[in-house]
Design a protein around this motif. Structure first.
Motif, PDB file in Angstrom:
ATOM      1  N   TRP A   1       1.392  -1.199  -0.158  1.00 40.05           N
ATOM      2  CA  TRP A   1      -0.213   0.034   0.235  1.00 40.05           C
ATOM      3  C   TRP A   1       0.511   0.977   0.253  1.00 40.05           C
ATOM      4  O   TRP A   1       0.628   2.090  -0.763  1.00 40.05           O
ATOM      5  N   THR A   2       1.623   1.604   0.489  1.00 40.05           N
ATOM      6  CA  THR A   2       3.080   2.446   0.851  1.00 40.05           C
ATOM      7  C   THR A   2       3.877   2.504  -0.603  1.00 40.05           C
ATOM      8  O   THR A   2       3.425   3.411  -1.185  1.00 40.05           O
ATOM      9  N   GLY A   3       4.494   0.887  -1.115  1.00 40.78           N
ATOM     10  CA  GLY A   3       4.487   1.569  -2.102  1.00 40.78           C
ATOM     11  C   GLY A   3       3.882   1.610  -3.449  1.00 40.78           C
ATOM     12  O   GLY A   3       4.461   2.107  -4.096  1.00 40.78           O
ATOM     13  N   SER A   4       2.554   1.367  -3.158  1.00 38.63           N
ATOM     14  CA  SER A   4       1.819   1.826  -4.396  1.00 38.63           C
ATOM     15  C   SER A   4       2.237   3.770  -4.793  1.00 38.63           C
ATOM     16  O   SER A   4       0.888   4.032  -5.665  1.00 38.63           O
ATOM     17  N   LEU A   5       2.269   4.102  -3.519  1.00 36.94           N
ATOM     18  CA  LEU A   5       2.286   5.830  -3.345  1.00 36.94           C
ATOM     19  C   LEU A   5       2.901   6.275  -4.117  1.00 36.94           C
ATOM     20  O   LEU A   5       2.905   7.584  -5.395  1.00 36.94           O
ATOM     21  N   ILE A   6       4.018   5.280  -4.676  1.00 33.81           N
ATOM     22  CA  ILE A   6       5.343   5.744  -5.337  1.00 33.81           C
ATOM     23  C   ILE A   6       4.568   5.454  -6.939  1.00 33.81           C
ATOM     24  O   ILE A   6       5.343   6.155  -7.627  1.00 33.81           O
ATOM     25  N   ALA A   7       4.353   4.361  -7.230  1.00 39.80           N
ATOM     26  CA  ALA A   7       3.788   3.999  -8.333  1.00 39.80           C
ATOM     27  C   ALA A   7       2.515   5.158  -8.713  1.00 39.80           C
ATOM     28  O   ALA A   7       2.196   5.903 -10.144  1.00 39.80           O
ATOM     29  N   SER A   8       1.737   5.651  -8.182  1.00 33.49           N
ATOM     30  CA  SER A   8       0.687   6.545  -7.811  1.00 33.49           C
ATOM     31  C   SER A   8       1.762   8.115  -8.652  1.00 33.49           C
ATOM     32  O   SER A   8       0.996   8.826  -9.664  1.00 33.49           O
ATOM     33  N   LEU A   9       2.744   8.369  -8.139  1.00 33.05           N
ATOM     34  CA  LEU A   9       3.611   9.658  -8.550  1.00 33.05           C
ATOM     35  C   LEU A   9       3.928   9.542  -9.549  1.00 33.05           C
ATOM     36  O   LEU A   9       4.079  10.250 -10.702  1.00 33.05           O
ATOM     37  N   LEU A  10       3.838   8.241  -9.995  1.00 30.04           N
ATOM     38  CA  LEU A  10       5.288   8.391 -10.823  1.00 30.04           C
ATOM     39  C   LEU A  10       4.372   8.079 -12.360  1.00 30.04           C
ATOM     40  O   LEU A  10       4.460   8.749 -12.978  1.00 30.04           O
ATOM     41  N   GLY A  11       3.055   7.727 -12.457  1.00 33.60           N
ATOM     42  CA  GLY A  11       2.459   7.537 -13.446  1.00 33.60           C
ATOM     43  C   GLY A  11       1.470   9.161 -13.182  1.00 33.60           C
ATOM     44  O   GLY A  11       1.025   8.868 -14.524  1.00 33.60           O
ATOM     45  N   THR A  12       1.490   9.598 -12.113  1.00 29.16           N
ATOM     46  CA  THR A  12       0.552  10.417 -12.849  1.00 29.16           C
ATOM     47  C   THR A  12       1.810  11.997 -12.533  1.00 29.16           C
ATOM     48  O   THR A  12       0.933  13.537 -12.868  1.00 29.16           O
TER      49      THR A  12
END
Length: 471
Positions: free
Chosen positions: A69-80
Motif C-alpha cells: 500500500w505504501t509502495g503504491s504511493l510511489i507508483a501513483s506519483l510516477l504515473g500521474t
C-alpha cells in the motif's frame, strides 16, 4: 523543482524536460478502510493487516498497512506526476524501514537521480516518511519517460464504498460459549447441507445429530470431503421420516434445535406443527431474516418472508411478538418495530394500513409487549431518519427500526431478496414460535451466513420453556 499534486489537469514531463533534482510529492493519511480495500483488491488477508487481536501480539502491537500500500504511493506519483502520463514503469527496488499504522500521515516523494539518454530511462530515488519524519520506505525506481507532451483532465478517483459485514460477529462470539447447541440436522443428504452442519460443529456452535438415510448422508459427506467420525447418525428411510424423527428428538429433549438439510421447508415445518408433535406452542410459527445490511447501522430483522403467506391480524400479532422476544435474546431490551405498508397513513382501501394501525394500538394496550411498535410506515421512513424528517413523521421508531413487519410473504420475500442481491446484505434465517428454534439455510448461503444462522439459533434457544421434556 517540485511538482504540485493539486492541479486539476495532468501534465507530464517529457524526457527532455526532466532534470536531476526534480521531485514530486503526495500526502496520504492511511485509514482502516484503506487497509481493508487494499486487502480486497490484492487478496492479501494477512492477519497482521486485518486482525487486531493477532496484531496485538506482534512487534508494534497494532494492525499495520500492507507494505505494498505504501509502495503504491510511489507508483501513483510516477504515473500521474513525475514523469506522469505516458510513463512506463520498468523496475523498483524497495526497502521497508518501518511499519505504517492506521492514522499515520505518509508523505511519498520521488526525486530524479539520473537520466540515461539510451532508451530515455530515468532513475529516481523514492522515499516515504511518516508524520514524525521517520522513513518507512526507501528505494530506487527506473522508468521510461515519455517523449511527447501530454495534457489531459485528471481522472476522478473512483467512488468506492467498503461494504461492512460485521453485524454477526458479536452474536457468533457469544454463541461460541460452551456448551454447543445439540441440533438435529434433518436430512443432510447434499454437500451443502452436510457442510453447514460440520462448519457449525467445528466453530463450537452446535453438536449435530444427523437424521436421515445413512447411505445418502455418508455419500454427501464423501463428496464434501468431510469426516463423520464421532457424529451421531439416526437412520431413517426417507426425508419425511427424518423430519418426524428429528421432531421427536426435540420433543423428547434430546435436541435443542432443528436444522433444515436437503428437504423442502414445508416438509420439515409440517412435522413441527403436526398435532401431537410436542413442539407446538400457542404461537403461530414465523420466519425471521436477520440481515446485515452494509449501509444500515445495526442488524435488521424482516418478518415474515418465508412461512405465512397472507397472515391475519391475529397471526401478525404472533409474528410480531416472536420477533420481539427473539430480539430480547439478542440483547435488545426494547426493539423498535416498524409495521410496513405502502404509505404511512391509514387508508381503508389498503388493508395493510389497517392492520398496522391495529398492531400499534395493541402494543400500546399491552397485547404486544416488550417493544415500541409503530405503523403504518413506508419502508423509506422506517429506515431513513431523513425520509421521516422530510415527511414530518414524529415517531421513536421512524428511521431507526430494528424489526420490519411486512404485510405478507410476497412483500417480505421481495424486500429481503432486494436487500440481499441489490443492497449487498447477508441474511441469516431462523424459524421461531416452536418450542425449539429451527435453522433454515440456503444452498446460496456463504459460510458466514450459515454460521450466523446457527449462532442465532443458540442465542434464541438458550432457555427451554418451563416443564419442557428433558429439564
Amino acid at each position: 523543482m517540485t511538482v504540485e499534486t493539486t492541479k486539476p489537469l495532468l501534465r507530464n514531463r517529457t524526457f527532455d524536460e526532466i532534470a536531476p533534482g526534480d521531485s514530486a510529492s503526495l500526502v496520504r493519511i492511511v485509514g482502516e478502510d484503506d487497509i481493508k480495500m487494499f486487502a480486497a483488491v490484492s487478496g492479501d488477508v494477512s492477519p497482521a493487516n486485518l486482525d487486531a487481536q493477532f496484531a496485538a501480539r506482534a512487534e508494534g502491537g497494532h494492525v499495520v498497512a500492507h507494505g505494498m500500500w505504501t509502495g503504491s504511493l510511489i507508483a501513483s506519483l510516477l504515473g500521474t506526476e513525475l514523469p506522469g502520463p505516458g510513463t512506463v514503469y520498468v523496475a523498483q527496488e524497495m526497502s521497508f524501514k518501518g511499519s505504517v499504522a492506521p492514522g499515520d500521515t505518509i508523505t511519498a516523494t520521488v526525486t530524479v537521480k539520473v537520466k540515461q539518454a539510451d532508451g530515455h530511462h530515468v532513475i529516481l530515488d523514492t522515499e516515504c516518511v511518516n508524520q514524525r519524519g521517520e522513513t518507512v520506505l526507501s528505494g530506487i525506481a527506473t522508468v521510461i519517460a515519455p517523449t511527447e507532451k501530454i495534457t489531459m483532465a485528471r481522472m476522478a478517483v473512483p467512488d468506492v464504498t467498503l461494504n461492512r459485514h460485521d453485524r454477526y460477529e458479536r452474536f457468533i462470539a457469544r454463541a461460541k460459549q460452551p456448551p454447543p447447541l445439540t441440533t438435529a440436522v434433518v436430512h443432510p443428504c447434499s454437500e451443502e447441507a452436510i457442510l453447514a452442519a460440520i462448519e457449525a460443529r467445528d466453530e463450537g456452535l452446535i453438536d449435530p445429530i444427523l437424521v436421515g438415510p445413512e447411505l445418502k448422508i455418508r455419500d454427501a459427506a464423501e463428496k464434501a470431503c468431510v469426516s463423520l467420525k464421532g457424529l451421531r447418525i439416526e437412520a431413517t428411510e426417507h426425508s419425511h421420516a427424518a423430519a418426524d424423527l428429528a421432531v421427536q428428538l426435540a420433543a423428547n429433549g434430546e435436541a435443542d434445535a432443528l436444522m433444515k438439510g436437503s428437504l423442502h421447508t414445508n416438509e420439515l415445518l409440517g412435522a413441527v406443527v403436526a398435532p401431537g408433535s410436542g413442539l407446538r406452542t400457542d404461537r403461530r410459527i414465523s420466519h425471521v431474516y436477520v440481515l446485515d445490511v452494509p449501509h444500515y447501522p445495526k442488524p435488521l430483522v424482516v418478518t415474515d418472508a418465508a412461512i405465512n403467506i397472507a397472515p391475519t391480524l391475529a397471526q401478525k400479532k404472533d409474528i410480531c411478538q416472536n420477533a420481539i422476544d427473539f430480539m430480547h435474546r439478542l440483547g435488545v431490551s426494547q426493539p423498535l418495530v416498524a409495521v410496513l405498508a405502502a404509505v404511512e397513513t391509514v387508508d381503508p382501501a389498503m388493508p395493510a394500513t389497517l392492520d398496522a394501525a391495529a398492531l400499534t394500538v395493541m402494543a400500546r394496550r399491552g397485547q404486544i409487549t416488550g417493544a415500541l411498535v409503530e405503523g403504518p410506515l413506508a419502508f423509506d421512513n422506517a429506515i431513513s431518519p431523513d425520509a421521516a424528517r422530510i415527511k414530518g413523521i414524529e415517531s421513536p421508531v421512524a428511521g431507526k427500526a430494528d424489526i420490519l413487519l411486512v404485510p405478507d410473504l410476497e412483500a417480505g420475500n421481495m424486500l429481503a431478496k432486494q436487500l440481499i442481491y441489490l443492497g449487498g446484505a447477508d441474511a441469516a434465517g431462523l424459524v421461531l414460535g416452536a418450542r425449539v428454534p429451527i435453522i433454515l439455510t440456503s444452498r446460496a448461503d456463504t459460510v458466514k451466513v450459515r454460521l450466523a444462522s446457527s449462532a442465532l439459533a443458540k442465542l434464541a434457544g438458550v432457555d427451554r420453556p418451563a416443564g419442557f421434556p428433558g429439564e
